[in-house]
Structure formats: structure tokens, C-alpha cells
Design an enzyme around this catalytic site. Structure first.
Site, short mmCIF file in Angstrom:
data_model
loop_
_atom_site.label_atom_id
_atom_site.label_comp_id
_atom_site.label_asym_id
_atom_site.label_seq_id
_atom_site.Cartn_x
_atom_site.Cartn_y
_atom_site.Cartn_z
N HIS A 25 47.25 -11.36 -21.29
CA HIS A 25 47.97 -10.64 -20.23
C HIS A 25 49.16 -9.87 -20.76
CE1 HIS A 25 46.18 -13.68 -17.15
NE2 HIS A 25 45.37 -12.67 -17.39
N ALA A 69 52.15 -31.33 -21.07
CA ALA A 69 51.75 -30.75 -22.36
C ALA A 69 52.56 -31.31 -23.53
CB ALA A 69 51.88 -29.24 -22.29
N CYS A 103 62.77 5.83 -19.46
CA CYS A 103 62.39 6.27 -20.81
C CYS A 103 63.42 7.27 -21.34
CB CYS A 103 61.01 6.92 -20.76
SG CYS A 103 60.47 7.58 -22.34
N1 APR Z 1 52.06 -29.56 -18.78
C1 APR Z 1 50.79 -29.11 -18.66
N2 APR Z 1 50.32 -28.47 -17.55
C2 APR Z 1 51.19 -28.31 -16.53
C3 APR Z 1 52.52 -28.76 -16.58
C4 APR Z 1 52.95 -29.41 -17.77
N3 APR Z 1 54.21 -29.87 -17.90
N4 APR Z 1 53.13 -28.44 -15.39
C5 APR Z 1 52.20 -27.80 -14.65
N5 APR Z 1 51.03 -27.74 -15.32
C6 APR Z 1 49.76 -27.13 -14.90
C7 APR Z 1 49.52 -27.15 -13.41
O1 APR Z 1 48.89 -28.37 -13.02
C8 APR Z 1 48.57 -25.95 -13.26
O2 APR Z 1 47.23 -26.34 -13.49
O3 APR Z 1 49.82 -25.77 -15.26
C9 APR Z 1 49.00 -25.01 -14.38
C10 APR Z 1 49.81 -23.83 -13.89
O4 APR Z 1 48.93 -23.04 -13.11
P1 APR Z 1 49.26 -21.50 -12.87
O5 APR Z 1 50.70 -21.34 -12.51
O6 APR Z 1 48.20 -20.95 -11.98
O7 APR Z 1 49.13 -20.87 -14.33
P2 APR Z 1 47.94 -20.10 -14.98
O8 APR Z 1 46.65 -20.83 -14.78
O9 APR Z 1 48.38 -19.80 -16.35
O10 APR Z 1 47.91 -18.71 -14.14
C11 APR Z 1 47.07 -17.70 -14.63
O11 APR Z 1 47.94 -16.20 -12.98
O12 APR Z 1 49.64 -15.11 -11.83
C12 APR Z 1 48.75 -15.02 -12.88
O13 APR Z 1 49.05 -13.68 -14.78
C13 APR Z 1 49.47 -14.87 -14.20
O14 APR Z 1 48.82 -15.70 -16.37
C14 APR Z 1 48.98 -16.07 -15.01
C15 APR Z 1 47.65 -16.36 -14.35
#
Ligand code: APR
Length: 245
Positions: free
Chosen positions: A119, A233, A148
């Protein structure tokens, strides 16, 4: 969990090609809020501010939120142990690529070299007219929207907005790595956003063992995950490192 950690470490050590697919969850313990879930950014902000069509017509308005979400929050975020373990795994030949949905630059700052940013990256701004690229540190975000220096056009963060295409190189490199993977770690992602979330699915289809690290279940867990290391994590990766190194 200890047995699962030992089994995961054994599988990773035997693997000739391991990838890590990371989402916002890996950066939560660096102080970067996730997008979804209890403290998710999308509970507080309207994702419309990152819709490309809306942004092109309302850049001034969107930049107020973009600065708050992606520059105020990210400004002093540092890699946490989970990022650092992935860097050590790469150094020790136990990890061949990181494919991240995150735009916070923390995998590079942790020391990983083979990172595919699906992304994009928030540390760069670009001019949609003359395609000049600026490092965000050389742009004054106190006066919005940033312009710019060549043509006065409003600069856009060099990360992917909703409705915007995935950078071609990141896209092809990510799926090429997924097809070669014998192990795919999924760290901190709901798996709700496509096409990014196809990466671990392609790895699975190509025969990879899926090891998921997340305190919650995700849309991957019941569908493709072989081992779910349930936890935060930084805690889980620290314990995994103890089994690996
Ligand atoms: N350690 C591991 N996982 C965690 C922790 C932690 N401390 N805290 C939260 N999570 C998990 C949550 O359970 C959830 O599954 O991280 C995930 C966060 O989910 P999202 O916020 O949806 O993140 P992501 O899956 O990366 O979103 C994808 O959505 O808005 C778009 O472009 C944006 O890259 C992003 C994409």
C-alpha cells in the site's frame, strides 16, 4: 501455546522460503492505531478521506485528517520487538520477504531489506502533475495542503488510497514471493482488504504452511490458517525468536 511455538519454529527452520504478511496489528505496540477493531481509526474517521475520488475534489479537507491520522500518530513510532524479530530472521536467512499492508516504514526502520510495500509508504509525498517525489521531512505540514515546488499542485501522500491501483512492482513481487513460499506468517491483519489479502491465500494454494499471529481470529483463521499463535505480535514473536535463534 508452547507446543505450537516449538512446532512453528521447527517448520520455519526447515523452510527454504518463508514470507511474512503483515497488517496494522504488528504496529499497534509501536503506538500506531489499527484501522478496525475496538480502537480502530475507522471508528473515529470517515474512510472517505482516503477515497481517491473524494480526495481529488476535497484535498484541502482531507489533508487535515491525513496529517492527524498518518503524520501526528506515526511521527515518533518506533519498531517494536515483532518488527525487530522479523529483521533478525532475515539476517539469519530464516525470512526471505516481508509483504506489508502498512505504510509506516517500520519494517525498514527495524532493518528488513526485502520489504514489499503493498500500500506504499507514508514517508514520501508526490505531485500528481509533474510526478516530483518529496521526502515528508522536507515538506512543511504546518501549512496545508502541501504544494509542489515546481508547479504549485497539491502533493498527495505516496500511499494507496481506496480506489487507487496497487504499485505494480509491489504487486508482482508480492505474489511471486507468495507462490514460492513454503511458510507464510500472517501477523496482525483482519484480511478484510483485497487484493492484499489474496497474498496469504496464494501462498496457501501454493502449498505453504500458514502460521497466524493475532490476539483475535481473522478472516484467514478458519479458512487458511494451520497454526494460530493467539497473542500480541511483540509477545509471540519474542517467544518464537527464543525457539528459533
Ligand atoms: N498484535 C497482533 N495483532 C494485533 C494486535 C497486536 N498487538 N492488535 C490488534 N491486532 C490485530 C487485530 O486483531 C486485527 O486483526 O490486527 C488486525 C488489525 O486489523 P486492521 O486494522 O483491519 O488492519 P489490516 O488488516 O492491516 O487492514 C488492511 O485496510 O484500511 C486499510 O489500507 C489499510 O492496510 C490497511 C488495510
Amino acid at each position: 501455546m508452547d507446543l505450537l511455538l516449538k512446532e512453528s519454529a521447527k517448520i520455519i527452520k526447515k523452510s527454504n522460503y518463508t514470507i511474512a504478511f503483515t497488517g496494522a496489528g504488528i504496529s499497534v505496540e509501536s503506538g500506531v492505531p489499527p484501522f478496525r477493531g475496538e480502537h480502530g481509526l475507522w471508528n473515529k474517521y470517515n474512510p472517505e478521506v482516503l477515497d481517491l475520488g473524494y480526495y481529488l475534489d476535497h484535498a484541502d479537507e482531507c489533508w487535515v485528517y491525513i496529517r492527524e491520522i498518518f503524520y501526528d500518530f506515526f511521527a515518533d513510532a518506533k519498531p517494536n520487538p515483532a518488527h525487530l524479530v522479523l529483521a533478525e530472521m532475515e539476517q539469519k536467512g530464516l525470512l526471505q520477504a516481508v509483504i506489508t499492508q502498512n505504510i509506516d516504514n517500520l519494517h525498514y526502520e527495524a532493518g528488513n531489506k526485502m520489504v514489499h510495500e503493498f500500500h506504499g509508504n507514508s514517508k514520501k509525498l508526490k505531485c500528481l502533475k509533474c510526478e516530483a517525489v518529496y521526502d515528508v521531512s522536507e515538506v512543511d505540514l504546518k501549512s496545508l495542503p502541501p504544494k509542489c515546488k515546481n508547479d504549485g499542485e497539491i502533493l498527495k501522500p505516496d500511499f494507496i488510497f481506496f480506489g487507487e491501483g496497487i504499485p505494480h512492482e509491489a504487486y508482482s513481487n508480492s505474489f511471486a514471493a507468495a507462490e514460492k513460499a513454503e511458510v507464510c506468517l500472517i501477523i496482525g491483519s483482519t484480511g478484510e482488504v483485497t487484493p492484499a489479502s489474496y497474498v496469504p491465500r496464494i501462498a496457501k494454494q501454493s502449498g505453504a504452511t500458514i502460521i497466524e499471529i493475532n490476539p483475535e481470529e481473522s478472516s484467514f483463521t478458519s479458512q487458511i490458517t494451520d497454526i494460530h499463535l493467539k497473542g500480541k505480535a511483540s509477545e509471540v514473536m519474542t517467544k518464537l525468536a527464543a525457539e528459533l535463534f
